[in-house]
Design a protein around this motif. Structure first.
Motif, PDB file in Angstrom:
ATOM      1  N   ASP A   1       6.008   7.478  -2.497  1.00  0.00           N
ATOM      2  CA  ASP A   1       6.261   6.148  -1.928  1.00  0.00           C
ATOM      3  C   ASP A   1       5.369   5.101  -2.581  1.00  0.00           C
ATOM      4  O   ASP A   1       5.814   3.992  -2.903  1.00  0.00           O
ATOM      5  N   SER A   2       4.108   5.459  -2.773  1.00  0.00           N
ATOM      6  CA  SER A   2       3.168   4.514  -3.394  1.00  0.00           C
ATOM      7  C   SER A   2       3.567   4.220  -4.836  1.00  0.00           C
ATOM      8  O   SER A   2       3.524   3.065  -5.279  1.00  0.00           O
ATOM      9  N   LEU A   3       3.970   5.268  -5.569  1.00  0.00           N
ATOM     10  CA  LEU A   3       4.384   5.078  -6.958  1.00  0.00           C
ATOM     11  C   LEU A   3       5.665   4.256  -7.034  1.00  0.00           C
ATOM     12  O   LEU A   3       5.818   3.397  -7.920  1.00  0.00           O
ATOM     13  N   ALA A   4       6.585   4.491  -6.112  1.00  0.00           N
ATOM     14  CA  ALA A   4       7.822   3.705  -6.073  1.00  0.00           C
ATOM     15  C   ALA A   4       7.519   2.233  -5.875  1.00  0.00           C
ATOM     16  O   ALA A   4       8.120   1.363  -6.524  1.00  0.00           O
ATOM     17  N   GLU A   5       6.567   1.929  -5.001  1.00  0.00           N
ATOM     18  CA  GLU A   5       6.206   0.522  -4.761  1.00  0.00           C
ATOM     19  C   GLU A   5       5.529  -0.095  -5.980  1.00  0.00           C
ATOM     20  O   GLU A   5       5.717  -1.279  -6.266  1.00  0.00           O
ATOM     21  N   ARG A   6       4.737   0.703  -6.693  1.00  0.00           N
ATOM     22  CA  ARG A   6       4.125   0.189  -7.926  1.00  0.00           C
ATOM     23  C   ARG A   6       5.195  -0.172  -8.942  1.00  0.00           C
ATOM     24  O   ARG A   6       5.108  -1.204  -9.613  1.00  0.00           O
ATOM     25  N   ILE A   7       6.215   0.674  -9.045  1.00  0.00           N
ATOM     26  CA  ILE A   7       7.306   0.412  -9.997  1.00  0.00           C
ATOM     27  C   ILE A   7       8.112  -0.810  -9.558  1.00  0.00           C
ATOM     28  O   ILE A   7       8.469  -1.664 -10.370  1.00  0.00           O
ATOM     29  N   ARG A   8       8.375  -0.909  -8.269  1.00  0.00           N
ATOM     30  CA  ARG A   8       9.116  -2.071  -7.752  1.00  0.00           C
ATOM     31  C   ARG A   8       8.312  -3.359  -7.941  1.00  0.00           C
ATOM     32  O   ARG A   8       8.863  -4.413  -8.274  1.00  0.00           O
ATOM     33  N   SER A   9       6.998  -3.268  -7.743  1.00  0.00           N
ATOM     34  CA  SER A   9       6.137  -4.433  -7.952  1.00  0.00           C
ATOM     35  C   SER A   9       6.124  -4.847  -9.415  1.00  0.00           C
ATOM     36  O   SER A   9       6.122  -6.038  -9.745  1.00  0.00           O
ATOM     37  N   ALA A  10       6.109  -3.814 -10.296  1.00  0.00           N
ATOM     38  CA  ALA A  10       6.150  -4.112 -11.731  1.00  0.00           C
ATOM     39  C   ALA A  10       7.458  -4.810 -12.090  1.00  0.00           C
ATOM     40  O   ALA A  10       7.481  -5.764 -12.881  1.00  0.00           O
ATOM     41  N   LEU A  11       8.578  -4.345 -11.510  1.00  0.00           N
ATOM     42  CA  LEU A  11       9.877  -4.984 -11.745  1.00  0.00           C
ATOM     43  C   LEU A  11       9.882  -6.422 -11.241  1.00  0.00           C
ATOM     44  O   LEU A  11      10.373  -7.335 -11.918  1.00  0.00           O
ATOM     45  N   ALA A  12       9.335  -6.625 -10.044  1.00  0.00           N
ATOM     46  CA  ALA A  12       9.301  -7.976  -9.476  1.00  0.00           C
ATOM     47  C   ALA A  12       8.509  -8.923 -10.376  1.00  0.00           C
ATOM     48  O   ALA A  12       8.903 -10.084 -10.584  1.00  0.00           O
ATOM     49  N   LYS A  13       7.417  -8.413 -10.932  1.00  0.00           N
ATOM     50  CA  LYS A  13       6.594  -9.231 -11.827  1.00  0.00           C
ATOM     51  C   LYS A  13       7.355  -9.571 -13.104  1.00  0.00           C
ATOM     52  O   LYS A  13       7.318 -10.712 -13.590  1.00  0.00           O
ATOM     53  N   LEU A  14       8.070  -8.588 -13.650  1.00  0.00           N
ATOM     54  CA  LEU A  14       8.855  -8.824 -14.862  1.00  0.00           C
ATOM     55  C   LEU A  14      10.018  -9.777 -14.579  1.00  0.00           C
ATOM     56  O   LEU A  14      10.338 -10.642 -15.414  1.00  0.00           O
ATOM     57  N   HIS A  15      10.656  -9.657 -13.420  1.00  0.00           N
ATOM     58  CA  HIS A  15      11.737 -10.577 -13.052  1.00  0.00           C
ATOM     59  C   HIS A  15      11.235 -12.007 -12.928  1.00  0.00           C
ATOM     60  O   HIS A  15      11.908 -12.959 -13.353  1.00  0.00           O
ATOM     61  N   GLU A  16      10.051 -12.142 -12.351  1.00  0.00           N
ATOM     62  CA  GLU A  16       9.487 -13.498 -12.183  1.00  0.00           C
ATOM     63  C   GLU A  16       9.190 -14.121 -13.542  1.00  0.00           C
ATOM     64  O   GLU A  16       9.403 -15.328 -13.742  1.00  0.00           O
ATOM     65  N   ALA A  17       8.713 -13.312 -14.470  1.00  0.00           N
ATOM     66  CA  ALA A  17       8.395 -13.827 -15.804  1.00  0.00           C
ATOM     67  C   ALA A  17       9.654 -14.058 -16.639  1.00  0.00           C
ATOM     68  O   ALA A  17       9.645 -14.864 -17.569  1.00  0.00           O
ATOM     69  N   ASN A  18      10.763 -13.346 -16.313  1.00  0.00           N
ATOM     70  CA  ASN A  18      12.006 -13.449 -17.089  1.00  0.00           C
ATOM     71  C   ASN A  18      13.193 -13.581 -16.133  1.00  0.00           C
ATOM     72  O   ASN A  18      13.978 -12.636 -15.959  1.00  0.00           O
ATOM     73  N   PRO A  19      13.336 -14.736 -15.497  1.00  0.00           N
ATOM     74  CA  PRO A  19      14.386 -14.895 -14.471  1.00  0.00           C
ATOM     75  C   PRO A  19      15.805 -14.832 -15.012  1.00  0.00           C
ATOM     76  O   PRO A  19      16.750 -14.705 -14.250  1.00  0.00           O
ATOM     77  N   ARG A  20      15.985 -14.898 -16.328  1.00  0.00           N
ATOM     78  CA  ARG A  20      17.327 -14.840 -16.905  1.00  0.00           C
ATOM     79  C   ARG A  20      17.744 -13.413 -17.274  1.00  0.00           C
ATOM     80  O   ARG A  20      18.848 -13.192 -17.735  1.00  0.00           O
ATOM     81  N   SER A  21      16.830 -12.433 -17.107  1.00  0.00           N
ATOM     82  CA  SER A  21      17.136 -11.040 -17.461  1.00  0.00           C
ATOM     83  C   SER A  21      17.105 -10.184 -16.210  1.00  0.00           C
ATOM     84  O   SER A  21      16.082 -10.096 -15.525  1.00  0.00           O
TER      85      SER A  21
END
Length: 619
Positions: free
Chosen positions: A428-448
């Motif tokens: 669960d903790s690792l899943a949240e780390r991956i989801r957080s990483a995705l959220a950070k990448l989405h914020e930096a690249n809102p068109r992708s």
């Protein structure tokens, strides 16, 4: 119940003569031993002890040149019979043998003051004081001391009674385990029977018909017959001198130093972590002779800055060993005694002197269930623990841990991903780390919408091998914690932000696509209808797929989400079974479109192909 008595003492202190007087058996078997009157290699006998039964005896050489042969026989001794000549007292090999027995943790000791017929009373008393000084402060202080003159039969019966008392007071050996092993000290052939190996069974019980593994080497053999003390038996127990007639290998491949064991009991290794008991100063990286089981192996010993009392032995040739096995280290040259130890990790990973994790890895043996010990290891590594790391930490091989891992998986107390393990909380903790990483990448690249898996995992700090990574991402996708498309990943809550111009073009394209129904237009057709260049159509397809409003069925074939839902309704109305032609006619399309669409529905588990028909899968 089987027990083992082992002699020890200086050369010519009457060990062999005493054994012959006790048992009626001359343990010297080599012509050279007969000629020289000196034991060179291991000798074997047995004695019947009241209330115990037949007890094995191993007679070891006393001369310093044959100390490696002494070590081959001293391992696994229950009662050490330390022979000290009354006319000489404690001598150099007496001290060395005594130290070896301590390092190998012989359970009990009896001192036989031999050759008392050659000494006067003053000499005998002096020898007793000498022995007492040797034993002082050791686990054997105050052990029985019997005066004997074996050549005249004096004191032999008393010694036999004392040995019986000591053996009867020993805790029983565990002879129920199936994880048996036999360090091989002799190999020979018998005409009409084939290859025979002998040794003292170190653990468990072996039965006729058992499958066995030869290490080093890895050959699988079968136990054809068993003898203990020269008599046929259907089994042998730990502590018994045992001869196994085996089939499945060649005598030329066998030698002293190997071990025969139940498959998975021991490991073939060249790197061992040990708990160390030093009797002389050891230099880091010093070349040594490691005595393991019945063999002598050349290697080097390495110390650690952060784990006093722990060392790593790296061997030049493979040895067979198991967790908890005792070993002795001697200097390579001169071969002085350096240390003893207990194997903690039979198959270890080479580590640097400064390694800070070695103290965590090399833990004392625990009585708690294996599954609990595995969970304790897993809890120490939040980002996942490899199977081989668990094996190293527990000093057990993967075969030995297999059932415990399987139980943990079934009870969902541990999750396995192709050799990497997590507790549910860690997952669960690792899943949240991956989801957080995705959220950070989405914020930096809102068109992708989708980001490469490697980029996401690097951002999340997940450094796994490809196969475990694939299993992890599949599990996350199954649970809808992430969305996966090809080699890309996306957070399920992310929605791509389109510009007003892109949104306006997407709306026009969707309107045109839906007019075509099941006959999907290509980019050129759509460009003409929507009034935009083909390149813009392809880009808006991509954006539409990322926003979930467009579905890609195959390369160049796209449908609106609404059209796909309408076509699924048609499929269910055609059910429960239908053909490609029936679907084609119902949708007013052609095979060009009907086949890819039905393959899409197969993959989406809306339909299932059975021969030339499709079967509708109930939602």
């Amino acid at each position: 119940m089987a027990y083992l008595i082992g002699t020890a003492g200086h050369v010519d202190h009457g060990k062999t003569t005493l054994i012959a007087a006790l048992t009626g058996i001359d343990p010297d078997r080599l012509p050279e031993e007969k000629a020289r009157g000196m034991t060179i290699d291991l000798g074997f006998a047995y004695v019947d002890v009241e209330g115990v039964g037949r007890v094995s005896i191993v007679d070891v050489p006393g001369h310093e040149r044959f100390i490696k042969n002494m070590l081959a026989g001293a391992s696994g001794v229950d009662v050490a019979l330390l022979c000290v000549a009354a006319d000489e007292g404690v001598m150099p090999q007496t001290r060395e043998h005594f130290l070896i027995l301590r390092l190998l943790e012989a359970k009990r000791m009896v001192v036989a003051l031999t050759k008392c017929d050659l000494a006067d009373r003053e000499m005998i008393e002096y020898a007793k004081l000498d022995v007492a000084a040797l034993l002082e402060g050791s686990p054997y202080e105050g052990c029985p001391n019997v005066e004997v003159a074996a050549s005249k039969g004096v004191g032999v019966d008393e010694l036999k009674n004392v040995l019986g008392e000591v053996i009867r007071a020993l805790p029983p050996r565990d002879t129920t385990g199936k994880d048996w092993f036999l360090p091989i000290d002799r190999v020979f052939t018998i005409v009409g029977h084939g290859t025979v190996v002998t040794g003292t069974l170190a653990r468990g019980a072996v039965h006729v018909g058992d499958e066995a593994e030869l290490l080093p080497g890895g050959d699988r053999v079968r136990v054809r017959s068993i003898q203990t003390h020269g008599s046929a038996s259907d089994h042998a127990e730990a502590g018994q001198r045992t001869a196994l007639n085996i089939v499945g290998t060649k005598k030329e491949l066998l030698h002293r130093g190997q071990a025969l064991c139940a498959p998975g009991t021991l490991e073939e290794t060249t790197c061992i972590n040990i708990r160390l008991v030093e009797v002389a100063e050891i230099e880091h990286g010093e070349r040594v002779r490691a005595h393991i089981g019945s063999g002598e192996f050349i290697g080097k010993v390495f110390l650690f800055d952060n784990a006093r009392g722990i060392a790593q032995v790296r061997l030049e040739s493979p040895a067979a060993c198991g967790k908890g096995q005792r070993l002795v280290l001697r200097r390579y040259s001169p071969p002085d005694l350096l240390a003893g130890g207990e194997v903690v990790t039979p198959s270890a990973k080479p580590r640097r002197k400064s390694d800070s994790k070695i103290a965590e890895i090399v833990q004392p043996t625990s009585d708690e269930p294996i599954a609990e010990r595995i969970l304790r290891v897993l809890s120490s590594k939040p980002s996942g623990t490899k199977t081989e790391e668990v094996c190293e930490a527990l000093g057990m091989n993967a075969n030995a841990l297999g059932d415990a891992f399987e139980d943990l998986k079934k009870s969902e107390r541990a999750l396995g991903f192709a050799g990497v393990w997590l507790t549910p909380e860690q997952f669960d903790s690792l899943a949240e780390r991956i989801r957080s990483a995705l959220a950070k990448l989405h914020e930096a690249n809102p068109r992708s919408s989708y980001h490469p898996k490697a980029t996401v995992l690097q951002e999340a700090g997940v450094d796994w091998d490809p196969k475990p990574v694939d299993r992890l991402i599949s599990r996350l996708a199954e649970e809808r914690r992430v969305l996966v498309q090809g080699s890309g990943m996306r957070h399920p809550d992310f929605a791509i932000r389109l510009t007003d111009k892109q949104q306006e073009l997407l709306s026009r394209v969707l309107e045109v696509m839906e007019k075509f129904g099941a006959v999907a237009p290509d980019a050129k057709e759509l460009a003409g209808e929507a009034g935009a260049p083909p390149q813009a159509i392809e880009e808006i397809w991509r954006l539409g797929v990322e926003t979930g409003q467009i579905v890609r069925v195959e390369e160049g074939m796209y449908y609106s989400r609404r059209t796909i839902e309408e076509l699924e309704t048609t499929v269910r109305q055609l059910g429960p079974r239908f053909t490609v032609a029936q679907f084609r006619d119902a949708t007013g399309s052609s095979r060009k479109f009907a086949l890819p669409l039905l393959q899409y529905f197969d993959e989406a588990k809306v339909t299932r192909r059975v021969g030339e028909e499709r079967v509708v899968v109930e939602p």
